[in-house]
Design a protein around this motif. Sequence first.
Motif, PDB file in Angstrom:
ATOM      1  N   GLY A 112      30.816  81.707  38.255  1.00 28.67           N
ATOM      2  CA  GLY A 112      30.894  81.324  36.847  1.00 28.67           C
ATOM      3  C   GLY A 112      31.900  80.245  36.537  1.00 28.67           C
ATOM      4  O   GLY A 112      31.864  79.678  35.436  1.00 28.67           O
ATOM      5  N   ALA A 113      32.817  79.937  37.452  1.00 27.72           N
ATOM      6  CA  ALA A 113      33.793  78.889  37.187  1.00 27.72           C
ATOM      7  C   ALA A 113      33.092  77.536  37.121  1.00 27.72           C
ATOM      8  O   ALA A 113      32.266  77.216  37.975  1.00 27.72           O
ATOM      9  N   GLN A 114      33.443  76.746  36.117  1.00 28.33           N
ATOM     10  CA  GLN A 114      32.828  75.438  35.927  1.00 28.33           C
ATOM     11  C   GLN A 114      33.908  74.400  35.646  1.00 28.33           C
ATOM     12  O   GLN A 114      34.966  74.722  35.106  1.00 28.33           O
ATOM     13  N   PRO A 115      33.649  73.131  36.006  1.00 29.77           N
ATOM     14  CA  PRO A 115      34.590  72.079  35.624  1.00 29.77           C
ATOM     15  C   PRO A 115      34.887  72.140  34.130  1.00 29.77           C
ATOM     16  O   PRO A 115      33.975  72.299  33.308  1.00 29.77           O
ATOM     17  N   GLY A 116      36.152  72.013  33.785  1.00 31.00           N
ATOM     18  CA  GLY A 116      36.608  72.196  32.404  1.00 31.00           C
ATOM     19  C   GLY A 116      37.311  73.517  32.217  1.00 31.00           C
ATOM     20  O   GLY A 116      38.164  73.656  31.328  1.00 31.00           O
ATOM     21  N   ASP A 117      36.955  74.522  33.034  1.00 31.42           N
ATOM     22  CA  ASP A 117      37.668  75.795  33.041  1.00 31.42           C
ATOM     23  C   ASP A 117      38.944  75.671  33.866  1.00 31.42           C
ATOM     24  O   ASP A 117      39.162  74.686  34.582  1.00 31.42           O
ATOM     25  N   LEU A 118      39.771  76.690  33.781  1.00 29.87           N
ATOM     26  CA  LEU A 118      40.891  76.845  34.698  1.00 29.87           C
ATOM     27  C   LEU A 118      40.618  78.027  35.612  1.00 29.87           C
ATOM     28  O   LEU A 118      40.009  79.024  35.200  1.00 29.87           O
ATOM     29  N   LEU A 228      44.750  76.226  37.831  1.00 27.53           N
ATOM     30  CA  LEU A 228      44.276  74.955  38.352  1.00 27.53           C
ATOM     31  C   LEU A 228      43.024  74.517  37.605  1.00 27.53           C
ATOM     32  O   LEU A 228      42.134  75.345  37.341  1.00 27.53           O
ATOM     33  N   PRO A 229      42.912  73.242  37.257  1.00 28.10           N
ATOM     34  CA  PRO A 229      41.678  72.755  36.645  1.00 28.10           C
ATOM     35  C   PRO A 229      40.524  72.769  37.651  1.00 28.10           C
ATOM     36  O   PRO A 229      40.616  72.164  38.718  1.00 28.10           O
ATOM     37  N   VAL A 230      39.457  73.458  37.315  1.00 33.21           N
ATOM     38  CA  VAL A 230      38.307  73.591  38.209  1.00 33.21           C
ATOM     39  C   VAL A 230      37.632  72.227  38.362  1.00 33.21           C
ATOM     40  O   VAL A 230      37.385  71.523  37.381  1.00 33.21           O
ATOM     41  N   GLN A 231      37.329  71.863  39.605  1.00 32.48           N
ATOM     42  CA  GLN A 231      36.731  70.557  39.906  1.00 32.48           C
ATOM     43  C   GLN A 231      35.235  70.648  40.207  1.00 32.48           C
ATOM     44  O   GLN A 231      34.502  69.679  39.992  1.00 32.48           O
ATOM     45  N   ARG A 271      37.057  77.173  29.284  1.00 31.43           N
ATOM     46  CA  ARG A 271      37.621  75.946  28.722  1.00 31.43           C
ATOM     47  C   ARG A 271      38.227  76.159  27.339  1.00 31.43           C
ATOM     48  O   ARG A 271      39.331  75.674  27.055  1.00 31.43           O
ATOM     49  N   SER A 272      37.519  76.873  26.453  1.00 32.23           N
ATOM     50  CA  SER A 272      38.017  77.039  25.084  1.00 32.23           C
ATOM     51  C   SER A 272      39.338  77.793  25.064  1.00 32.23           C
ATOM     52  O   SER A 272      40.281  77.412  24.358  1.00 32.23           O
ATOM     53  N   ALA A 273      39.428  78.859  25.839  1.00 31.45           N
ATOM     54  CA  ALA A 273      40.670  79.634  25.904  1.00 31.45           C
ATOM     55  C   ALA A 273      41.775  78.832  26.574  1.00 31.45           C
ATOM     56  O   ALA A 273      42.947  78.906  26.181  1.00 31.45           O
ATOM     57  N   ALA A 274      41.412  78.059  27.594  1.00 30.82           N
ATOM     58  CA  ALA A 274      42.403  77.248  28.303  1.00 30.82           C
ATOM     59  C   ALA A 274      43.011  76.202  27.376  1.00 30.82           C
ATOM     60  O   ALA A 274      44.237  75.997  27.368  1.00 30.82           O
ATOM     61  N   LEU A 275      42.176  75.550  26.581  1.00 35.40           N
ATOM     62  CA  LEU A 275      42.678  74.527  25.663  1.00 35.40           C
ATOM     63  C   LEU A 275      43.601  75.134  24.617  1.00 35.40           C
ATOM     64  O   LEU A 275      44.640  74.561  24.265  1.00 35.40           O
ATOM     65  N   GLU A 276      43.236  76.303  24.105  1.00 34.10           N
ATOM     66  CA  GLU A 276      44.044  76.949  23.072  1.00 34.10           C
ATOM     67  C   GLU A 276      45.395  77.397  23.615  1.00 34.10           C
ATOM     68  O   GLU A 276      46.421  77.271  22.951  1.00 34.10           O
ATOM     69  N   GLU A 277      45.404  77.910  24.842  1.00 33.53           N
ATOM     70  CA  GLU A 277      46.624  78.501  25.382  1.00 33.53           C
ATOM     71  C   GLU A 277      47.514  77.487  26.088  1.00 33.53           C
ATOM     72  O   GLU A 277      48.740  77.604  26.058  1.00 33.53           O
TER      73      GLU A 277
END
Length: 360
Positions: A112-118, A228-231, A271-277
């Motif tokens: 489930g990890a995608q670029p843009g996620d951490l 880490l930012p997922v690549q 991504r949304s949670a990562a950006l907020e936190e």
Amino acid sequence: MRFDPSRWTAVQPGSDAAVYLPSTPDTVLWGRLPCGADEPVLTVDSGDVVTVDALSHEGLLPDQGQDPLAFFAREGVPAELVLEDAVRIAAECTRDEADGPHVVTGPIAVRGAQPGDLLRIDVLGLEPRVPYGVVSNRHGRGALPGEYPEGAEPVSVFAAVDERDGALVGVLPRAAGSDAVVRFPLAPFLGIMGVAAAGDERPHSVPPGAHGGNIDVNLLVTGTALLLPVQVPDALAYVGDPHFAQGDGEVALTAMEASLRATLRFSVVPRSAALEEYGVVTGPLVVTPEYLVPTGLSEDLDEAVQHCVRAAIELLHARFGMDRANALAYLSAATDFDISQVVDLVKGVHARIRIADFDA
């Protein structure tokens, strides 16, 4: 310095952990990091815990004879205290001379990890596998290339493990062949923790980058986490370069390198949670109970500091709502910027932002 092997046992391959990943010729890369074209050696769900054997490269390298049994025997280490996976990797795996020295275990796909996620890697446990390590200095490397080593050959200093006041310590001779020693605290951590780089070219294992890799941040002890930012899809995580101890800078080239059994939890931060936190995270971010630790990386140390300051401002703005001018003022007044390492081609700097300063 006398090494007493009778007091110790080795943590050889094999574990009753629910999910266990050993270091074998089929599960490691030697000198390179995974890329997006690599197939995972293990697949887990977000939140799963994995026990991984991380193998030190010391004693395996060609300039050390590529024979761990013989290399460590010279230091009084009996065969039963030499790791079986180290012997096997040295005998069966190939490594190009241009590649890095590190044995890297993985990659591990996190569904489930995608670029843009951490990808968050929580360090739940780090168990020393042997009662010794090695600190090396090689020509053209380290903080003083051209000055050290003083002789023609690389220098590999054997470091024993001992106990002092109920805690494990490292023991180094004060001079070659001397019984006088210096003792220092152990604080095990993984020098390499990362995600696969995009594309079909495996990165060299030495320089760290946005993917993480050989970041050598010694704060990553048990009870901390790396984000880490997922690549690439499913992240394709990996670990390696285990240490028993390292000073900031790692000036010789290596620190006290020694194998560990790591228990890690892999979690996807959408991504949304990562950006907020955390805001926009473009490189490794360490979280400890006491600190938020953004990093900066560059071949130029001044630029590494600048990248770290920018990452810290972004983090303070996103997480605590600080305007950027006040964030910079706070960093100048209250935050230490430490040199992670200066020996991995790409230099590293990390900032220690005290979480307690923002409790109110």
